[in-house]
Motif scaffolding. Structure first.
Motif, PDB file in Angstrom:
ATOM      1  N   ASP A 176       0.987  -1.141  -0.041  1.00  0.00           N
ATOM      2  CA  ASP A 176       0.418   0.071   0.112  1.00  0.00           C
ATOM      3  C   ASP A 176       0.643   1.083  -0.220  1.00  0.00           C
ATOM      4  O   ASP A 176       0.285   2.267   0.438  1.00  0.00           O
ATOM      5  N   GLY A 177       1.942   1.030  -0.317  1.00  0.00           N
ATOM      6  CA  GLY A 177       3.015   1.852  -0.107  1.00  0.00           C
ATOM      7  C   GLY A 177       3.229   2.349   1.281  1.00  0.00           C
ATOM      8  O   GLY A 177       4.327   3.009   1.537  1.00  0.00           O
ATOM      9  N   VAL A 178       2.829   1.997   2.474  1.00  0.00           N
ATOM     10  CA  VAL A 178       3.417   2.502   4.088  1.00  0.00           C
ATOM     11  C   VAL A 178       4.008   1.574   4.281  1.00  0.00           C
ATOM     12  O   VAL A 178       4.616   1.149   5.079  1.00  0.00           O
ATOM     13  N   VAL A 179       2.399   0.108   4.180  1.00  0.00           N
ATOM     14  CA  VAL A 179       3.289  -0.747   4.844  1.00  0.00           C
ATOM     15  C   VAL A 179       4.211  -2.327   4.019  1.00  0.00           C
ATOM     16  O   VAL A 179       3.389  -2.133   3.268  1.00  0.00           O
ATOM     17  N   ASP A 180       4.806  -2.530   4.203  1.00  0.00           N
ATOM     18  CA  ASP A 180       5.668  -3.284   2.670  1.00  0.00           C
ATOM     19  C   ASP A 180       4.988  -4.998   2.956  1.00  0.00           C
ATOM     20  O   ASP A 180       6.039  -5.652   2.683  1.00  0.00           O
ATOM     21  N   GLU A 181       3.389  -4.998   2.897  1.00  0.00           N
ATOM     22  CA  GLU A 181       3.117  -6.082   2.623  1.00  0.00           C
ATOM     23  C   GLU A 181       1.677  -6.437   1.206  1.00  0.00           C
ATOM     24  O   GLU A 181       1.728  -5.485   1.414  1.00  0.00           O
ATOM     25  N   PRO A 182       2.178  -7.749   0.612  1.00  0.00           N
ATOM     26  CA  PRO A 182       1.034  -7.460  -0.990  1.00  0.00           C
ATOM     27  C   PRO A 182      -0.394  -7.282   0.204  1.00  0.00           C
ATOM     28  O   PRO A 182      -0.608  -7.833   0.833  1.00  0.00           O
ATOM     29  N   LEU A 183      -1.266  -6.701  -0.776  1.00  0.00           N
ATOM     30  CA  LEU A 183      -2.737  -7.233  -0.942  1.00  0.00           C
ATOM     31  C   LEU A 183      -3.373  -7.720  -1.226  1.00  0.00           C
ATOM     32  O   LEU A 183      -3.275  -7.932  -2.513  1.00  0.00           O
ATOM     33  N   ALA A 184      -4.604  -8.591  -0.814  1.00  0.00           N
ATOM     34  CA  ALA A 184      -4.593  -9.862  -1.634  1.00  0.00           C
ATOM     35  C   ALA A 184      -6.005  -9.441  -2.650  1.00  0.00           C
ATOM     36  O   ALA A 184      -7.137  -8.576  -1.809  1.00  0.00           O
ATOM     37  N   ILE A 185      -6.442  -8.818  -3.684  1.00  0.00           N
ATOM     38  CA  ILE A 185      -7.923  -9.658  -4.200  1.00  0.00           C
ATOM     39  C   ILE A 185      -8.103 -10.577  -4.682  1.00  0.00           C
ATOM     40  O   ILE A 185      -7.958 -11.494  -5.084  1.00  0.00           O
ATOM     41  N   LYS A 186      -9.170 -11.521  -3.338  1.00  0.00           N
ATOM     42  CA  LYS A 186      -9.625 -12.057  -3.246  1.00  0.00           C
ATOM     43  C   LYS A 186     -11.100 -12.841  -4.242  1.00  0.00           C
ATOM     44  O   LYS A 186     -11.685 -11.859  -3.894  1.00  0.00           O
ATOM     45  N   LEU A 187     -12.084 -13.438  -5.631  1.00  0.00           N
ATOM     46  CA  LEU A 187     -12.274 -13.346  -6.166  1.00  0.00           C
ATOM     47  C   LEU A 187     -13.146 -14.685  -6.560  1.00  0.00           C
ATOM     48  O   LEU A 187     -12.558 -15.172  -7.021  1.00  0.00           O
ATOM     49  N   SER A 188     -14.143 -14.734  -6.064  1.00  0.00           N
ATOM     50  CA  SER A 188     -15.483 -16.262  -6.262  1.00  0.00           C
ATOM     51  C   SER A 188     -16.513 -15.681  -7.750  1.00  0.00           C
ATOM     52  O   SER A 188     -17.505 -14.872  -7.243  1.00  0.00           O
ATOM     53  N   VAL A 189     -16.401 -16.186  -8.343  1.00  0.00           N
ATOM     54  CA  VAL A 189     -17.215 -16.009 -10.014  1.00  0.00           C
ATOM     55  C   VAL A 189     -17.910 -16.858  -9.910  1.00  0.00           C
ATOM     56  O   VAL A 189     -17.724 -18.189 -10.518  1.00  0.00           O
ATOM     57  N   THR A 190     -19.102 -16.574  -9.630  1.00  0.00           N
ATOM     58  CA  THR A 190     -20.016 -17.933 -10.262  1.00  0.00           C
ATOM     59  C   THR A 190     -21.200 -17.469 -10.983  1.00  0.00           C
ATOM     60  O   THR A 190     -21.955 -16.209 -11.178  1.00  0.00           O
ATOM     61  N   ARG A 191     -21.854 -18.633 -12.062  1.00  0.00           N
ATOM     62  CA  ARG A 191     -22.949 -17.899 -12.123  1.00  0.00           C
ATOM     63  C   ARG A 191     -24.017 -18.696 -11.691  1.00  0.00           C
ATOM     64  O   ARG A 191     -24.293 -19.698 -11.545  1.00  0.00           O
ATOM     65  N   GLN A 192     -24.784 -17.716 -11.483  1.00  0.00           N
ATOM     66  CA  GLN A 192     -26.499 -18.315 -11.545  1.00  0.00           C
ATOM     67  C   GLN A 192     -27.653 -17.410 -12.445  1.00  0.00           C
ATOM     68  O   GLN A 192     -27.708 -16.183 -12.497  1.00  0.00           O
ATOM     69  N   PHE A 242     -19.944 -11.411  -8.763  1.00  0.00           N
ATOM     70  CA  PHE A 242     -18.380 -11.632  -7.854  1.00  0.00           C
ATOM     71  C   PHE A 242     -18.213 -10.730  -7.215  1.00  0.00           C
ATOM     72  O   PHE A 242     -18.611  -9.937  -6.417  1.00  0.00           O
ATOM     73  N   ASP A 243     -17.756 -12.186  -5.849  1.00  0.00           N
ATOM     74  CA  ASP A 243     -17.512 -11.849  -4.606  1.00  0.00           C
ATOM     75  C   ASP A 243     -16.380 -11.686  -4.203  1.00  0.00           C
ATOM     76  O   ASP A 243     -15.476 -12.323  -4.432  1.00  0.00           O
ATOM     77  N   PHE A 244     -16.287 -10.835  -3.280  1.00  0.00           N
ATOM     78  CA  PHE A 244     -14.404 -10.071  -3.343  1.00  0.00           C
ATOM     79  C   PHE A 244     -14.006 -10.711  -1.737  1.00  0.00           C
ATOM     80  O   PHE A 244     -12.780  -9.651  -1.078  1.00  0.00           O
ATOM     81  N   SER A 245     -15.120 -11.671  -1.084  1.00  0.00           N
ATOM     82  CA  SER A 245     -15.617 -12.066   0.154  1.00  0.00           C
ATOM     83  C   SER A 245     -13.605 -12.341   0.339  1.00  0.00           C
ATOM     84  O   SER A 245     -13.057 -13.019  -0.045  1.00  0.00           O
ATOM     85  N   GLY A 246     -13.282 -12.094   1.493  1.00  0.00           N
ATOM     86  CA  GLY A 246     -11.800 -12.618   2.099  1.00  0.00           C
ATOM     87  C   GLY A 246     -10.751 -11.471   1.283  1.00  0.00           C
ATOM     88  O   GLY A 246      -8.852 -11.989   2.053  1.00  0.00           O
ATOM     89  N   SER A 247     -10.673 -10.513   0.929  1.00  0.00           N
ATOM     90  CA  SER A 247     -10.005  -9.866   0.018  1.00  0.00           C
ATOM     91  C   SER A 247      -9.549  -9.148   1.635  1.00  0.00           C
ATOM     92  O   SER A 247      -9.907  -8.969   2.643  1.00  0.00           O
ATOM     93  N   SER A 248      -8.003  -8.407   1.219  1.00  0.00           N
ATOM     94  CA  SER A 248      -7.511  -7.938   2.546  1.00  0.00           C
ATOM     95  C   SER A 248      -8.599  -7.091   3.143  1.00  0.00           C
ATOM     96  O   SER A 248      -9.140  -6.075   2.517  1.00  0.00           O
ATOM     97  N   THR A 275     -20.660  -8.346  -4.673  1.00  0.00           N
ATOM     98  CA  THR A 275     -20.654  -8.229  -3.202  1.00  0.00           C
ATOM     99  C   THR A 275     -19.580  -8.716  -2.767  1.00  0.00           C
ATOM    100  O   THR A 275     -18.483  -8.990  -2.956  1.00  0.00           O
ATOM    101  N   GLY A 276     -19.871  -8.710  -1.738  1.00  0.00           N
ATOM    102  CA  GLY A 276     -17.933  -8.746  -0.475  1.00  0.00           C
ATOM    103  C   GLY A 276     -17.015  -8.002  -0.831  1.00  0.00           C
ATOM    104  O   GLY A 276     -16.300  -8.362  -0.103  1.00  0.00           O
ATOM    105  N   ILE A 277     -17.077  -7.068  -0.978  1.00  0.00           N
ATOM    106  CA  ILE A 277     -17.052  -6.000  -1.072  1.00  0.00           C
ATOM    107  C   ILE A 277     -16.089  -4.840   1.105  1.00  0.00           C
ATOM    108  O   ILE A 277     -15.501  -4.207   0.569  1.00  0.00           O
ATOM    109  N   GLU A 278     -18.076  -4.591   1.382  1.00  0.00           N
ATOM    110  CA  GLU A 278     -17.611  -4.658   2.794  1.00  0.00           C
ATOM    111  C   GLU A 278     -16.829  -4.519   3.380  1.00  0.00           C
ATOM    112  O   GLU A 278     -15.911  -6.317   3.487  1.00  0.00           O
ATOM    113  N   GLY A 279     -16.222  -3.817   4.430  1.00  0.00           N
ATOM    114  CA  GLY A 279     -15.198  -4.261   5.330  1.00  0.00           C
ATOM    115  C   GLY A 279     -13.458  -4.350   4.716  1.00  0.00           C
ATOM    116  O   GLY A 279     -13.014  -4.951   5.118  1.00  0.00           O
ATOM    117  N   THR A 280     -13.438  -4.745   3.299  1.00  0.00           N
ATOM    118  CA  THR A 280     -12.149  -4.627   2.989  1.00  0.00           C
ATOM    119  C   THR A 280     -11.817  -3.429   1.763  1.00  0.00           C
ATOM    120  O   THR A 280     -12.063  -2.018   1.932  1.00  0.00           O
TER     121      THR A 280
END
Length: 582
Positions: A253-269, A275-281, A323-328
């Motif tokens: 992030d430019g301040v903390v030298d650790e990667p940020l994860a974008i975790k994505l699950s795409v489900t066809r319904q 597009f569910d981003f739950s579990g992202s940093s 979905t799933g972006i809240e809190g990330t």
């Protein structure tokens, strides 16, 4: 009495007419703007938006795709704030200005203008555009503060206010803006160009309505929106039902030298994609947070890359659920810093979408592109001209290989059509000299279809003093290869100060690096990821790459299992067969 159905020819002509209105706004904006980043690099966009909810009606083909969603949301927010009495109601010829990221925006440098379009005394639609201003104040010239920990450190944040009132520039509002930004005397050219583009759109849209009638055009807009929804749903229906997962990483992030994860699950319904981003940093300390509008727009633009046949309007977005972006860190809330969201995080989101959908759509989806805009800002004083300057440069990179062919070299970023301004223009406008400007050889990820090559440039400060800042990405991880292809080469930044090399601790992010005459900045942007097993690539294509200096003989052997002779760059078929067998 219901409106009769439009015949296909009239519908097509109106669709093209709406597109032409936006294209002329784009052209007017670029032609009249003073800043190279708009006039030459085309870091801007123009569009038409619905009066009731701000939904996208049409957008210029030459505008940045990342703005396809964000301008829709910023216009919708403005409409809602007017209805709630949180900002002043418009009058004819008013133009609002806004750059607040949390009100449907991107970063502070992307400044939006919005103008109500009146017909018969009522707002028929909104015309809006976005232009990247070279500076909006903040801690560092250019606004790309790599270590900002709050949005106030990134620049001046503007809620929707009327900069033009009944066609006249408000001197008080303008004075507030120019008192908080650098090289303020040069902004009037961009402001007037941005406003003039909306006036062009107003005139051209009025002509279209006069020609076909308000009801006919409104009916066409509704029909086009529904057709885009149906067409996107039909493409989705061709995807095998199931869940498709992927992860993409932001270097730090430019301040903390650790990667940020974008975790994505795409489900066809059914005929929708979720597009569910739950579990992202979690939200990060530095400027690599993304606001909601940018996150959603990044998904839309990724799908636009995959299904370019779908018309660009709000209907195309309806079957896409996020979905799933809240809190990330993909749903930044005030006062999180966000300068990297539009140009960098958005591209990691698109990369995650591509990586997830390759197994589902192998003939359509590419390996990861370079995925960084290469944001480089240089601000200082030019003694020869007796004035300060702020230079902003973006740069291209390699596209990913795909099922049909190799990736494009030095292509524009995933999020837009912006191109690096010509070297000659930059050297005329700023006290810099480009020592070289070439392809980043060897950077394309190996594959049956290799990735395209990035850019390799080095510039020198000729006189005066300056401070350099970078907010880039893919310095730690190269763009992902797919289907057995290898990753592209990562971003590489080196600053030479008094003859000594300096590599940013965060690799491609740092701010306030002091430069004096003769100091140099060397940037090598990423190559695209490879597609397919590199050992299945046509050996003759490998030999041709070696002949052109794109890969070395040793790289051909190691990456592709091809032995190329040093004398005439032909394939040693016997040695190649042995390499590939082993």
């Amino acid at each position: 009495m219901s409106q009769p159905a439009l015949d296909p020819i009239t519908l097509s002509v109106i669709q093209a007419g709406l597109q032409q209105v936006c294209d002329e706004m784009d052209l007017s904006f670029s032609r009249a703007a003073f800043s190279p980043v708009i006039a030459e690099a085309n870091d801007r966009s123009d569009g038409i938006y619905a009066a009731e909810d701000g939904a996208l009606i049409a957008q210029g083909a030459g505008g940045l795709p990342v703005f396809v969603g964000t301008m829709q949301y910023s216009t919708a927010t403005l409409i809602r704030m007017i209805a709630e009495g949180r900002t002043v109601e418009p009058q004819p010829d008013d133009i609002y200005i806004v750059n607040d990221p949390y009100l449907g925006g991107t970063h502070l440098m992307d400044v939006r203008f919005a103008k109500p379009f009146y017909r018969n005394g009522k707002i028929w639609c909104w015309l809006s555009n976005t232009g990247h201003w070279p500076d909006t104040g903040g801690a560092v010239p250019g606004g790309f503060s790599a270590s900002a920990t709050s949005v106030e450190q990134e620049g001046l944040r503007l809620p929707p206010v009327r900069l033009f009132k009944q066609g006249k520039l408000d001197p008080e509002i303008y004075a507030i803006i120019t008192s908080n930004i650098r090289v303020a005397d040069q902004r009037i050219g961009d402001v007037q160009a941005q406003a003039a583009a909306l006036l062009v759109g107003e005139e051209r849209l009025g002509e279209l309505l006069d020609r076909y009638g308000d009801d006919t055009v409104a009916g066409a807009i509704a029909e086009l929106r529904d057709r885009a929804r149906v067409q996107m749903a039909a493409f989705i229906d061709a995807i095998e039902p199931g869940q498709y997962d992927a992860t993409a990483y932001v270097d730090s992030d430019g301040v903390v030298d650790e990667p940020l994860a974008i975790k994505l699950s795409v489900t066809r319904q059914g005929d929708e994609l979720v597009f569910d981003f739950s579990g992202s940093s979690a939200p990060c300390a530095g400027p690599m947070n993304s606001v909601r509008a940018t996150t959603l727009s990044s998904v839309y633009l990724a799908m636009r890359h995959i299904f370019p046949e779908v018309p660009m309007n709000a209907g195309a977005f309806a079957p896409l659920k996020v979905t799933g972006i809240e809190g990330t860190f993909l749903d930044a809330q005030y006062p999180r810093p966000v300068s990297g969201c539009a140009a960098e995080v958005s591209q990691r989101i698109a990369e995650a979408v591509f990586a997830a959908l390759v197994p589902a759509l192998p003939e359509r989806v590419t390996a990861a592109p370079a995925g960084t805009s290469g944001n480089f800002a240089l601000g200082g004083h030019d003694p020869a001209r007796g004035r300060d300057f702020v230079m902003y440069q973006l740069s291209g990179g390699g596209y990913g290989g795909n099922a049909d062919h190799d990736g494009l070299a030095n292509g524009c970023s995933t999020i837009g059509i912006s191109k690096a301004p010509p070297v000659e223009i930059m050297e005329q406008a700023f006290p810099v000299l480009y020592r070289h400007y070439a392809l980043h050889e060897g950077s394309g990820g190996a594959g049956k279809h290799r990735g395209g090559f990035g850019l390799d440039y080095e510039l020198e400060l000729r006189r005066g003093s300056a401070r350099a800042s970078f907010v880039m990405d893919h310095g730690r991880f190269g763009p992902q290869g797919v289907m057995g292809g290898r990753d592209g080469a990562p971003n590489k930044v080196t600053v030479w100060q008094s003859g000594q090399p300096h590599v940013p601790p965060h690799l491609s992010k740092e701010q306030d690096i002091p430069l004096g005459p003769g100091d140099r900045v060397h940037v090598r942007t990423p190559g695209g990821g490879g597609y397919g097993d590199p050992f299945t690539r046509d050996p003759k294509l490998v030999a041709e790459d070696v002949r052109l200096g794109r890969y070395s003989i040793d790289q051909a052997k190691e990456l592709f299992g091809v032995a190329v002779t040093a004398t005439d760059f032909t394939v040693d078929e016997t040695a190649t067969a042995t390499l590939r067998e082993n």
